[in-house]
Design an enzyme around this catalytic site. Structure first.
Site, PDB file in Angstrom:
ATOM      1  N   HIS A 122      23.267  22.892   3.503  1.00 36.99           N
ATOM      2  CA  HIS A 122      21.816  22.710   3.555  1.00 36.99           C
ATOM      3  C   HIS A 122      21.283  22.005   2.311  1.00 36.99           C
ATOM      4  CE1 HIS A 122      21.373  26.165   6.728  1.00 36.99           C
ATOM      5  NE2 HIS A 122      21.916  25.081   7.217  1.00 36.99           N
ATOM      6  N   CYS A 150       8.653   8.261  -6.000  1.00 37.51           N
ATOM      7  CA  CYS A 150       9.908   7.500  -6.044  1.00 37.51           C
ATOM      8  C   CYS A 150       9.710   6.267  -6.931  1.00 37.51           C
ATOM      9  CB  CYS A 150      10.295   7.094  -4.628  1.00 37.51           C
ATOM     10  SG  CYS A 150      11.716   5.983  -4.577  1.00 37.51           S
ATOM     11  N   SER A 192      22.361  35.739   8.174  1.00 37.56           N
ATOM     12  CA  SER A 192      21.820  36.366   9.375  1.00 37.56           C
ATOM     13  C   SER A 192      22.413  35.760  10.643  1.00 37.56           C
ATOM     14  CB  SER A 192      20.296  36.239   9.392  1.00 37.56           C
ATOM     15  OG  SER A 192      19.938  34.877   9.274  1.00 37.56           O
ATOM     16  N   ASN A 216      28.121  42.111   5.502  1.00 35.13           N
ATOM     17  CA  ASN A 216      26.660  42.155   5.610  1.00 35.13           C
ATOM     18  C   ASN A 216      26.252  43.604   5.843  1.00 35.13           C
ATOM     19  OD1 ASN A 216      23.902  41.780   6.416  1.00 35.13           O
ATOM     20  ND2 ASN A 216      24.398  39.712   7.085  1.00 35.13           N
ATOM     21  N   PRO A 217      25.291  44.112   5.083  1.00 35.25           N
ATOM     22  CA  PRO A 217      24.869  45.513   5.298  1.00 35.25           C
ATOM     23  C   PRO A 217      24.161  45.717   6.637  1.00 35.25           C
ATOM     24  CG  PRO A 217      23.639  44.513   3.462  1.00 35.25           C
ATOM     25  CD  PRO A 217      24.601  43.477   3.952  1.00 35.25           C
TER      26      PRO A 217
HETATM   27  P1  OAD Z   1      18.687  34.992   5.864  1.00 31.03           P
HETATM   28  O1  OAD Z   1      17.567  35.301   4.926  1.00 31.03           O
HETATM   29  O2  OAD Z   1      18.351  34.617   7.260  1.00 31.03           O
HETATM   30  O3  OAD Z   1      19.676  36.229   5.990  1.00 31.03           O
HETATM   31  C1  OAD Z   1      20.193  36.879   4.867  1.00 31.03           C
HETATM   32  C2  OAD Z   1      21.241  37.861   5.342  1.00 31.03           C
HETATM   33  O4  OAD Z   1      21.817  38.452   4.189  1.00 31.03           O
HETATM   34  C3  OAD Z   1      20.707  39.002   6.201  1.00 31.03           C
HETATM   35  O5  OAD Z   1      21.520  39.131   7.364  1.00 31.03           O
HETATM   36  C4  OAD Z   1      20.839  40.235   5.299  1.00 31.03           C
HETATM   37  O6  OAD Z   1      21.181  41.414   6.034  1.00 31.03           O
HETATM   38  C5  OAD Z   1      21.999  39.822   4.424  1.00 31.03           C
HETATM   39  N1  OAD Z   1      22.030  40.474   3.107  1.00 31.03           N
HETATM   40  C6  OAD Z   1      20.999  40.896   2.344  1.00 31.03           C
HETATM   41  N2  OAD Z   1      21.440  41.394   1.182  1.00 31.03           N
HETATM   42  C7  OAD Z   1      22.794  41.280   1.202  1.00 31.03           C
HETATM   43  C8  OAD Z   1      23.835  41.599   0.278  1.00 31.03           C
HETATM   44  N3  OAD Z   1      23.572  42.149  -0.905  1.00 31.03           N
HETATM   45  N4  OAD Z   1      25.108  41.327   0.637  1.00 31.03           N
HETATM   46  C9  OAD Z   1      25.409  40.769   1.840  1.00 31.03           C
HETATM   47  N5  OAD Z   1      24.459  40.446   2.737  1.00 31.03           N
HETATM   48  C10 OAD Z   1      23.180  40.687   2.423  1.00 31.03           C
HETATM   49  O7  OAD Z   1      19.551  33.866   5.149  1.00 31.03           O
HETATM   50  P2  OAD Z   1      20.582  32.838   5.754  1.00 31.03           P
HETATM   51  O8  OAD Z   1      21.400  33.430   6.841  1.00 31.03           O
HETATM   52  O9  OAD Z   1      21.271  32.206   4.605  1.00 31.03           O
HETATM   53  O10 OAD Z   1      18.012  27.176   6.146  1.00 31.03           O
HETATM   54  O11 OAD Z   1      19.617  31.789   6.379  1.00 31.03           O
HETATM   55  C11 OAD Z   1      20.177  30.668   6.966  1.00 31.03           C
HETATM   56  C12 OAD Z   1      19.315  29.494   6.769  1.00 31.03           C
HETATM   57  O12 OAD Z   1      18.053  29.752   7.333  1.00 31.03           O
HETATM   58  C13 OAD Z   1      18.989  29.161   5.331  1.00 31.03           C
HETATM   59  O13 OAD Z   1      19.970  28.358   4.725  1.00 31.03           O
HETATM   60  C14 OAD Z   1      17.739  28.419   5.477  1.00 31.03           C
HETATM   61  C15 OAD Z   1      17.051  29.416   6.367  1.00 31.03           C
HETATM   62  O14 OAD Z   1      15.932  29.115   6.902  1.00 31.03           O
HETATM   63  C16 OAD Z   1      17.314  26.117   5.880  1.00 31.03           C
HETATM   64  O15 OAD Z   1      16.480  26.068   5.011  1.00 31.03           O
HETATM   65  C17 OAD Z   1      17.688  24.967   6.757  1.00 31.03           C
END
Ligand code: OAD
Length: 246
Positions: A122, A150, A192, A216-217
């Site tokens: 990303h 720019c 997530s 993931n918790p």
């Molecule tokens: P999310 O904010 O959607 O999800 C974060 C995940 O991390 C959740 O499932 C939580 O349960 C988990 N979590 C929280 N604390 C944790 C810990 N200490 N250890 C392990 N897991 C933990 O973030 P992403 O899945 O990264 O995209 O989101 C995906 C994409 O959606 C991002 O890159 C961004 C977003 O919108 C873009 O900007 C294109």
């Protein structure tokens, strides 16, 4: 707690693996103080949803608002330090025959921890792009404009991250898909599993015979497909995994 979740079977698989793919999301940086995307935002940004700011349409409608939000996130990232989860992945990369780290995070914390050849699906919050041409820009045109301009064409600069509705950098996606098709084990960590195509990588790996581990918790759409779920924070589970392995 973490040790109780990690099975001898997983340790054996990891010790014998030829290629491990780790896919990380915002959860791995949560313990460094960088809020995840779907957490409620804080301070002046509490009234906005990340999904409503991270789009080309939002930038076109209100470039200053979106730029200021990214400046706020840049400050959070600058103050953050890699945590034991990031460091454990550095050790895995050093010790395993082949290890590919693919991240959805734009915070650069994996590289700051010492991970090499990180596939940033990303993009990166540290890089700016010309909004008109998409070219990387290191030095904006002189002046006080917010967002800055720019130097070549005078268009606004934008953060070098992938917004909703935009394509992923083709080379990064290709490297990630190649890794998914060739790894023996995939670790899906702190994501997530909602945003595609990243969310599809563990399933692609599974179709090619990989063993799928989720760290993931909380449960996600990937959970029912995982071969093993380590339901704890990455900053505890991953260092424990490394400790038990070596
Ligand atoms: P999310 O904010 O959607 O999800 C974060 C995940 O991390 C959740 O499932 C939580 O349960 C988990 N979590 C929280 N604390 C944790 C810990 N200490 N250890 C392990 N897991 C933990 O973030 P992403 O899945 O990264 O995209 O989101 C995906 C994409 O959606 C991002 O890159 C961004 C977003 O919108 C873009 O900007 C294109």
């Amino acid at each position: 707690m973490a040790a109780a979740l990690i099975s001898a079977a997983l340790l054996e698989r990891l010790a014998g693996a030829q290629h491990v793919l780790a896919l990380t999301g915002a959860g791995i940086s949560a313990e460094s103080g960088v809020p995840t995307f779907r957490d409620a935002q804080t301070g002046p940004w509490a009234k906005y949803r990340a999904e409503d700011l991270a789009t080309p349409e939002a930038f076109t409608a209100n470039p200053r608002l979106v730029w200021d939000w990214y400046e706020w996130r840049r400050q959070l990232v600058a103050q953050a330090e890699p945590n034991p989860g990031h460091h454990a992945l550095v050790t895995l990369q050093r010790r395993l025959p082949r290890f590919t780290l693919v991240t959805q995070n734009v915070d650069g914390l994996h590289a700051r921890a010492g991970s090499r050849a990180v596939v940033e699906l990303h993009g990166s919050i540290a890089q700016n792009l010309c909004f008109a041409e998409g070219t990387p820009v290191d030095e904006p045109a002189p002046g006080d404009s917010v967002p800055p301009l720019c130097p070549d064409c005078g268009a606004f600069l934008r953060p070098g991250v992938v917004w909703f509705g935009e394509s992923l950098p083709p080379q990064a996606l290709q490297r990630a898909e190649e890794a998914a098709q060739t790894c023996d084990i995939v670790l899906s960590i702190g994501t997530s599993s909602l945003v595609h195509p990243a969310a599809g990588l563990p399933l692609l790996a599974k179709r090619h015979g990989a063993y799928v581990v989720e760290v993931n918790p909380t449960s996600t759409p990937l959970t029912p497909h995982a071969d093993l779920v380590l339901a704890g924070p990455a900053g505890l589970v991953l260092p424990e995994l490394v400790r038990l392995l070596w």
